[in-house]
Scaffold this active site. Structure first.
Site, PDB file in Angstrom:
ATOM      1  N   GLY B  48      -1.254  -5.390   0.458  1.00 53.84           N
ATOM      2  CA  GLY B  48      -1.425  -5.240   1.882  1.00 53.84           C
ATOM      3  C   GLY B  48      -1.876  -3.878   2.356  1.00 53.84           C
ATOM      4  O   GLY B  48      -2.231  -3.007   1.568  1.00 53.84           O
ATOM      5  N   PHE B 113       7.602  -3.521   2.438  1.00 54.42           N
ATOM      6  CA  PHE B 113       7.041  -3.065   1.169  1.00 54.42           C
ATOM      7  C   PHE B 113       7.876  -1.898   0.673  1.00 54.42           C
ATOM      8  O   PHE B 113       8.581  -1.258   1.452  1.00 54.42           O
ATOM      9  CB  PHE B 113       5.581  -2.630   1.389  1.00 54.42           C
ATOM     10  CG  PHE B 113       4.590  -3.431   0.572  1.00 54.42           C
ATOM     11  CD1 PHE B 113       4.610  -4.809   0.576  1.00 54.42           C
ATOM     12  CD2 PHE B 113       3.619  -2.789  -0.188  1.00 54.42           C
ATOM     13  CE1 PHE B 113       3.684  -5.545  -0.179  1.00 54.42           C
ATOM     14  CE2 PHE B 113       2.696  -3.517  -0.938  1.00 54.42           C
ATOM     15  CZ  PHE B 113       2.730  -4.884  -0.928  1.00 54.42           C
ATOM     16  N   GLN B 233      -0.093   6.508 -11.279  1.00 55.74           N
ATOM     17  CA  GLN B 233       0.906   5.493 -10.954  1.00 55.74           C
ATOM     18  C   GLN B 233       0.893   4.354 -11.968  1.00 55.74           C
ATOM     19  O   GLN B 233      -0.157   3.793 -12.279  1.00 55.74           O
ATOM     20  CB  GLN B 233       0.626   4.908  -9.568  1.00 55.74           C
ATOM     21  CG  GLN B 233       1.598   3.795  -9.208  1.00 55.74           C
ATOM     22  CD  GLN B 233       1.609   3.518  -7.722  1.00 55.74           C
ATOM     23  OE1 GLN B 233       0.784   2.749  -7.228  1.00 55.74           O
ATOM     24  NE2 GLN B 233       2.499   4.153  -7.008  1.00 55.74           N
ATOM     25  N   HIS B 235       2.259   0.735 -12.291  1.00 57.62           N
ATOM     26  CA  HIS B 235       2.799  -0.327 -11.438  1.00 57.62           C
ATOM     27  C   HIS B 235       3.851  -1.099 -12.224  1.00 57.62           C
ATOM     28  O   HIS B 235       3.609  -1.478 -13.373  1.00 57.62           O
ATOM     29  CB  HIS B 235       1.669  -1.258 -10.996  1.00 57.62           C
ATOM     30  CG  HIS B 235       2.049  -2.149  -9.852  1.00 57.62           C
ATOM     31  ND1 HIS B 235       2.932  -3.187  -9.987  1.00 57.62           N
ATOM     32  CD2 HIS B 235       1.681  -2.138  -8.544  1.00 57.62           C
ATOM     33  CE1 HIS B 235       3.080  -3.785  -8.809  1.00 57.62           C
ATOM     34  NE2 HIS B 235       2.329  -3.161  -7.916  1.00 57.62           N
ATOM     35  N   LEU B 245      -2.300  -7.567 -12.421  1.00 58.50           N
ATOM     36  CA  LEU B 245      -1.287  -7.148 -11.451  1.00 58.50           C
ATOM     37  C   LEU B 245      -0.577  -8.332 -10.800  1.00 58.50           C
ATOM     38  O   LEU B 245      -1.193  -9.294 -10.388  1.00 58.50           O
ATOM     39  CB  LEU B 245      -1.993  -6.339 -10.355  1.00 58.50           C
ATOM     40  CG  LEU B 245      -1.147  -5.890  -9.160  1.00 58.50           C
ATOM     41  CD1 LEU B 245      -0.158  -4.831  -9.589  1.00 58.50           C
ATOM     42  CD2 LEU B 245      -2.046  -5.356  -8.060  1.00 58.50           C
ATOM     43  N   GLU B 248       3.318  -6.305  -5.466  1.00 62.16           N
ATOM     44  CA  GLU B 248       4.602  -5.878  -4.931  1.00 62.16           C
ATOM     45  C   GLU B 248       5.075  -6.831  -3.831  1.00 62.16           C
ATOM     46  O   GLU B 248       6.251  -6.906  -3.505  1.00 62.16           O
ATOM     47  CB  GLU B 248       4.432  -4.467  -4.361  1.00 62.16           C
ATOM     48  CG  GLU B 248       5.709  -3.860  -3.850  1.00 62.16           C
ATOM     49  CD  GLU B 248       5.585  -2.342  -3.709  1.00 62.16           C
ATOM     50  OE1 GLU B 248       4.983  -1.706  -4.594  1.00 62.16           O
ATOM     51  OE2 GLU B 248       6.088  -1.813  -2.716  1.00 62.16           O
ATOM     52  N   ARG B 281       7.551   2.635  -6.511  1.00 62.14           N
ATOM     53  CA  ARG B 281       7.024   2.097  -7.770  1.00 62.14           C
ATOM     54  C   ARG B 281       7.397   2.920  -9.003  1.00 62.14           C
ATOM     55  O   ARG B 281       7.677   2.364 -10.062  1.00 62.14           O
ATOM     56  CB  ARG B 281       5.499   1.995  -7.691  1.00 62.14           C
ATOM     57  CG  ARG B 281       5.066   0.899  -6.769  1.00 62.14           C
ATOM     58  CD  ARG B 281       3.576   0.831  -6.631  1.00 62.14           C
ATOM     59  NE  ARG B 281       3.241  -0.283  -5.754  1.00 62.14           N
ATOM     60  CZ  ARG B 281       2.016  -0.558  -5.333  1.00 62.14           C
ATOM     61  NH1 ARG B 281       1.007   0.194  -5.705  1.00 62.14           N
ATOM     62  NH2 ARG B 281       1.785  -1.584  -4.550  1.00 62.14           N
ATOM     63  N   HIS B 346      -2.042   1.875 -12.943  1.00 61.21           N
ATOM     64  CA  HIS B 346      -2.500   1.160 -11.756  1.00 61.21           C
ATOM     65  C   HIS B 346      -3.376   2.007 -10.843  1.00 61.21           C
ATOM     66  O   HIS B 346      -4.346   1.513 -10.289  1.00 61.21           O
ATOM     67  CB  HIS B 346      -1.267   0.682 -10.975  1.00 61.21           C
ATOM     68  CG  HIS B 346      -1.586  -0.139  -9.768  1.00 61.21           C
ATOM     69  ND1 HIS B 346      -2.407  -1.241  -9.815  1.00 61.21           N
ATOM     70  CD2 HIS B 346      -1.195  -0.028  -8.473  1.00 61.21           C
ATOM     71  CE1 HIS B 346      -2.493  -1.770  -8.598  1.00 61.21           C
ATOM     72  NE2 HIS B 346      -1.796  -1.053  -7.771  1.00 61.21           N
ATOM     73  N   TYR B 347      -3.018   3.277 -10.687  1.00 62.69           N
ATOM     74  CA  TYR B 347      -3.666   4.051  -9.630  1.00 62.69           C
ATOM     75  C   TYR B 347      -3.602   5.533  -9.955  1.00 62.69           C
ATOM     76  O   TYR B 347      -2.608   6.017 -10.482  1.00 62.69           O
ATOM     77  CB  TYR B 347      -2.943   3.786  -8.301  1.00 62.69           C
ATOM     78  CG  TYR B 347      -3.638   4.376  -7.103  1.00 62.69           C
ATOM     79  CD1 TYR B 347      -4.626   3.655  -6.428  1.00 62.69           C
ATOM     80  CD2 TYR B 347      -3.333   5.659  -6.657  1.00 62.69           C
ATOM     81  CE1 TYR B 347      -5.277   4.201  -5.335  1.00 62.69           C
ATOM     82  CE2 TYR B 347      -3.987   6.207  -5.562  1.00 62.69           C
ATOM     83  CZ  TYR B 347      -4.953   5.460  -4.906  1.00 62.69           C
ATOM     84  OH  TYR B 347      -5.601   5.997  -3.831  1.00 62.69           O
ATOM     85  N   ARG B 381       2.128   7.119  -4.936  1.00 66.63           N
ATOM     86  CA  ARG B 381       1.586   6.357  -3.807  1.00 66.63           C
ATOM     87  C   ARG B 381       2.491   5.174  -3.481  1.00 66.63           C
ATOM     88  O   ARG B 381       2.942   4.469  -4.382  1.00 66.63           O
ATOM     89  CB  ARG B 381       0.196   5.817  -4.154  1.00 66.63           C
ATOM     90  CG  ARG B 381      -0.375   4.940  -3.052  1.00 66.63           C
ATOM     91  CD  ARG B 381      -1.793   4.524  -3.319  1.00 66.63           C
ATOM     92  NE  ARG B 381      -1.957   3.549  -4.374  1.00 66.63           N
ATOM     93  CZ  ARG B 381      -1.650   2.248  -4.280  1.00 66.63           C
ATOM     94  NH1 ARG B 381      -1.125   1.761  -3.166  1.00 66.63           N
ATOM     95  NH2 ARG B 381      -1.860   1.430  -5.289  1.00 66.63           N
TER      96      ARG B 381
END
Lengths: 298, 620
Positions: B48, B113, B233, B235, B245, B248, B281, B346-347, B381
């Site tokens: 989101g 979240f 990151q 996840h 993925l 979340e 996370r 992930h990031y 993040r």
């Protein structure tokens, strides 16, 4: 050049099934049923494999090759590769293995590996499928035959020219264009849950081109908008946020000579769509809307 | 040569938003992407888009959550700008037709979240990124913005002053994948890098095969510092066999994590007594791996994520895509059984150093989205903050590059923002491999550009671009003509050592090992060649060039990880298991320095014009 010569006409096989499919079961039931079927197939496969040998399991690939500028590849041909098999292996995994271990010139598009980027729609064992979400264990035959999407010009190996597909997508004015927007830039437009539900499946399209490639009409009429583009038009025509005036424009676009009326409801697009979009239904619904609309102005 | 006012490299969320913004300002803008826009990896984002839209919420709360989530490594001016602009950006995409999930009254839905003090995550099922990407591409089509698809940008045209802050970017060089042609793209106003993530530096990642850190590596070699590269990151919920993925959103809706003993370990083992599964996370990823390391993992590898109790109706309504992913990529029916999950790369929180307007220290060069480090996410993040980031900073970079009058940025960039020299002792010499020749094939071209260097002398802008084009043509020809090893081996070595040694838990010995392995990989890369001789759709060549970028970003990540001797956010060090605020509220900066990387620090800005943030203990 095209792969039409190579095409095996297996795409029509189950059109009837999808028409007569009982509509009562829930998605969960359907999924569980599919899972049971898959489990029994896997069991069978396991039995077969145990009988075969204790050697490393392998899978044979028969892959279409073509490169207009490389000696020996100007004439289309098939190359055979044998790659180690593991449980859960997809056709994309096998292609990557073959490329990285045997022949780095083996060419195919791929990116996300999770059925959302739409890059790797291929003609696998005679049917349009996404290589990344096709489990080798789910395919019936022993050898996996991999070809580029039929009815599109081949650039090289498994890569086809997507330009015409993109042109058709863009021909339906594929963008949200509301008659009116709220004045306040912090105020959203309202949309009922029912309306969102109505357009939901149509918004899932990933532009992979599997549907258009499977369509006999699109194959014979290059100007036919095709199922993906018409679905895109449906996505906006049915979105209540746009307004009546825009909807009229949209219906005029899909009503044109090479629009919705060309569809002969063979369901091949619906059959191959990796996102389960009911494309044929959407095309039919636009036909009904167009008729209603025309009656209104009589 | 092609000419435009603004050239946007990459056409995912950040690139598309930047292009639309520049177009709004009247610029002639072009998108140049190695894929087609709809193939971009923004499309894989699931969960989101955070924005303070509703009564009871406001941007300051969103900013506070983001700063806390960043573990006080985010810069306040970036965070405030972000949280203030996000609501308008979210409503903007709603006005562009984004098919958001809706409430009974027809308004846009928002869900809870991780790390958020208010349910402010807007979403469209569990395929928010797909809808965002397509909605924005549709608007690009509507505006008739030029798109060069399947054109791979391989280098930037940057003048060659000694001081990067005096350099100017005049365009980029791209390779047309279908034909093998190398062409220059002249940018009258600016180049915006929006090439996305760098997950291909790791072998278990949620990132696409195309996420090879191209923008980071090109900017780095052109002289822009890389910021906080160690902040990666992981996840907590990716499928073990593929790295796909699992959003979340599953935990946001109430999904529960269990270990092998059936314990709800986030609570029962005390990792996050308040927020449980919805802790940040980094917290959940470490908890999962701790469970596995202490013998409570399932098959010694993963834990279970269970959402069955949410009921079929709710799952189908809000998380249907998750059922497909679990089924297609792990063979698990999420309605029937728990889904196996483990942490995966992930990031990248770090990246190309920019200010709030997306500008780098090189005049005319911008970056936005995951490629950039503003710094918004700091050391971690929060879920649902990446998509609004690419909207907010994509738009700002686009506007600024097109000449819109904007407030002067508070964040300082470039080597002049340095507060102290770096302190790191790598076991090897990092950076370019000195082959003693002028061979530009394997080294990304930076050495021959330094041959040209005549500091102080103005180099004609077009000459800069033409020179860069010439270099890239030579590089392509050399790679095609030479014999050598396949890049795939090199890339695979990099990915393995990164996943083994620069993962969730990091130790000095492992980081040293990774640097040794990366050095070896760099040396082997000097001998790569492309065996496919064709100019037609040569993916062997594309991947070979990408692998050079993967090497540069992997080394930068590892050097940052070795330098940062503390535990902050996503970065955990065995030897330093505490956050050390006295010493470490600062950014690790890495300058390429013409092939001889140099580490330095720059202060974190905990104060903006609106408020001052006080570092607090981060507990969930």
């Amino acid at each position: 050049m095209s792969t039409q010569i190579e095409q095996e006409t297996e795409t029509e096989e189950s059109a009837d099934e999808s028409v007569t499919e009982p509509p009562v079961e829930s998605p969960g039931d359907r999924r569980r049923q599919q899972k049971r079927e898959r489990a029994s197939r896997l069991d069978e496969q396991r039995r077969v494999e145990e009988e075969v040998s204790e050697d490393e399991e392998t899978v044979s690939l028969k892959i279409f090759r073509y490169d207009p500028e490389v000696e020996g590849k100007e004439e289309p041909r098939f190359d055979d590769f044998t790659v180690p098999f593991h449980k859960g292996m997809t056709v994309l995994d096998a292609l990557i293995y073959a490329r990285d271990h045997y022949d780095s010139s083996l060419t195919f598009r791929h990116s996300c590996r999770q059925a959302v980027c739409g890059s790797d729609a291929l003609f696998i064992n005679g049917r349009q499928r996404l290589a990344c979400k096709t489990q080798i264990g789910d395919l019936d035959s022993g050898t996996v035959r991999i070809e580029p999407l039929p009815h599109q010009a081949v650039v090289k190996d498994l890569v086809v020219d997507m330009e015409h597909f993109y042109d058709q997508m863009e021909a339906v004015e594929p963008y949200f264009d509301a008659d009116d927007l709220p004045d306040d830039e912090l105020e959203e437009q309202y949309q009922s849950r029912e309306n969102r539900e109505k357009v939901k499946m149509s918004t899932r399209c990933i532009w992979c081109g599997a549907c258009t490639s499977s369509c006999n009409i699109a194959a014979g009429d290059n100007e036919y908008l095709g199922p993906a583009a018409i679905n895109k038009a449906y996505r906006f025509a049915m979105d209540e946020r746009e307004g009546e005036q825009r909807k009229q424009d949209r219906l005029r676009i899909v009503e044109q000579e090479h629009g919705v009326w060309r569809c002969q409801t063979q369901f091949s697009c619906t059959e191959v769509c990796p996102k389960d979009i009911p494309l044929t239904e959407h095309i039919q619904e636009l036909k009904r809307e167009a008729i209603k609309n025309n009656l209104k102005f009589w | 040569m092609y000419e435009h006012d603004v050239i946007v490299v990459g056409a995912g969320g950040a690139g598309l938003r930047a292009a639309i913004a520049a177009h709004e300002e009247g610029a002639d803008v072009a998108l140049v992407t190695k894929l087609h826009p709809v193939r971009s990896h923004t499309g894989a984002a699931e969960g989101g888009i955070n924005a303070a839209l509703r009564e009871g919420d406001d941007w300051e709360l969103h900013a506070y959550d983001t700063m806390k989530g960043s573990d006080y490594l985010g810069d306040a001016p970036a965070i405030d700008t972000f949280a203030q602009d996000a609501p308008e950006e979210v409503i903007q995409i709603e006005h562009w037709g984004m098919p958001f999930s809706r409430e009974e009254d027809g308004g846009v839905s928002q869900r809870p979240f991780g790390g958020m003090s208010f349910p402010r995550t807007t979403y469209a099922g569990a395929e928010t990124g797909h809808h965002l990407l397509h909605t924005m591409y549709e608007q690009v089509v509507k505006r008739g913005i030029e798109v060069y698809d399947e054109w791979y940008v391989t280098n930037l045209a940057v003048t060659d002053h000694d001081d990067p802050e005096n350099r100017q970017c005049h365009g980029a060089v791209a390779y047309e994948i279908a034909t093998g042609t190398v062409e220059g793209f002249w940018a009258r106003n600016g180049v915006i890098l929006a090439t996305g993530g760098l997950g291909q530096a790791f072998d278990h990642t949620t990132n696409a095969v195309a996420n090879t850190g191209d923008g980071c590596a090109m900017a780095y070699r052109a002289g822009v510092p890389m910021e906080d590269m160690e902040m990666i990151q992981f996840h907590p919920t990716t499928l073990p066999s593929t790295g796909v993925l699992i959003s979340e959103g599953v935990r946001g809706e109430g999904g529960i994590l269990y270990n092998d003993e059936g314990e709800r370990f986030m609570f029962e083992q005390g990792y996050a007594n308040n927020d449980g599964e919805l802790a940040s996370r980094d917290v959940v990823s470490r908890a999962e791996l701790t469970e596995v390391n202490e013998g409570r993992g399932i098959e010694d590898e993963y834990v279970d994520l269970d959402m069955r109790h949410l009921g079929e109706e709710r799952i189908l309504d809000r998380l249907e895509n998750i059922l497909h992913l679990a089924e297609d990529f792990e063979g698990v029916d999420g309605l029937d059984e728990p889904m196996p999950v483990k942490p995966g790369q992930h990031y990248a929180m770090g990246g190309v150093e920019t200010d709030e307007n997306g500008e780098t220290c090189i005049d005319g060069l911008y970056a936005a989205g995951e490629t950039a480090c503003v710094s918004l996410h700091g050391a971690n993040r929060l879920g649902g903050n990446a998509l609004p980031e690419l909207l907010v900073f994509g738009a700002r970079a686009g506007h600024h590059a097109a000449g819109k009058d904007m407030k002067t940025a508070e964040i300082q960039t470039g080597p002049s923002a340095r507060s102290e020299p770096g302190d790191v002792a790598p076991p090897i010499e990092p950076g370019a491999v000195d082959t003693g020749s002028d061979d530009v094939a394997a080294d990304g071209g930076e050495r021959s550009s330094s041959d040209l260097r005549t500091d102080g002398a103005m180099v004609e802008p077009k000459e800069t671009l033409e020179h860069a084009v010439q270099q890239e043509r030579t590089r392509v020809e050399t790679l095609l003509e030479d014999d050598g090893i396949n890049h795939a081996e090199v890339r695979s070595n990099v990915q393995q050592t990164m996943t083994e040694n620069v993962n969730v838990f990091r130790e000095e010995a492992g980081l040293h090992q990774a640097l040794h392995d990366l050095r070896q990989a760099r040396e082997r890369y000097e001998n790569v060649a492309v065996s496919d001789p064709s100019r037609t759709y040569n993916t062997d060549l594309i991947h070979t060039i990408e692998t050079r970028n993967v090497l540069d970003v992997a080394e930068a990540i590892t050097l940052g990880a070795l330098a940062r001797e503390e535990f902050r956010g996503a970065h955990w060090r065995a030897e330093f298991q505490q956050r050390r605020d006295q010493e470490w509220i600062k950014h690790t900066m890495l300058a390429w320095n013409d092939g001889d990387p140099e580490l330095y620090y720059k202060p974190v800005l905990l104060e903006s014009e609106h408020k001052e943030y006080e570092p607090k203990e981060r507990s969930y």
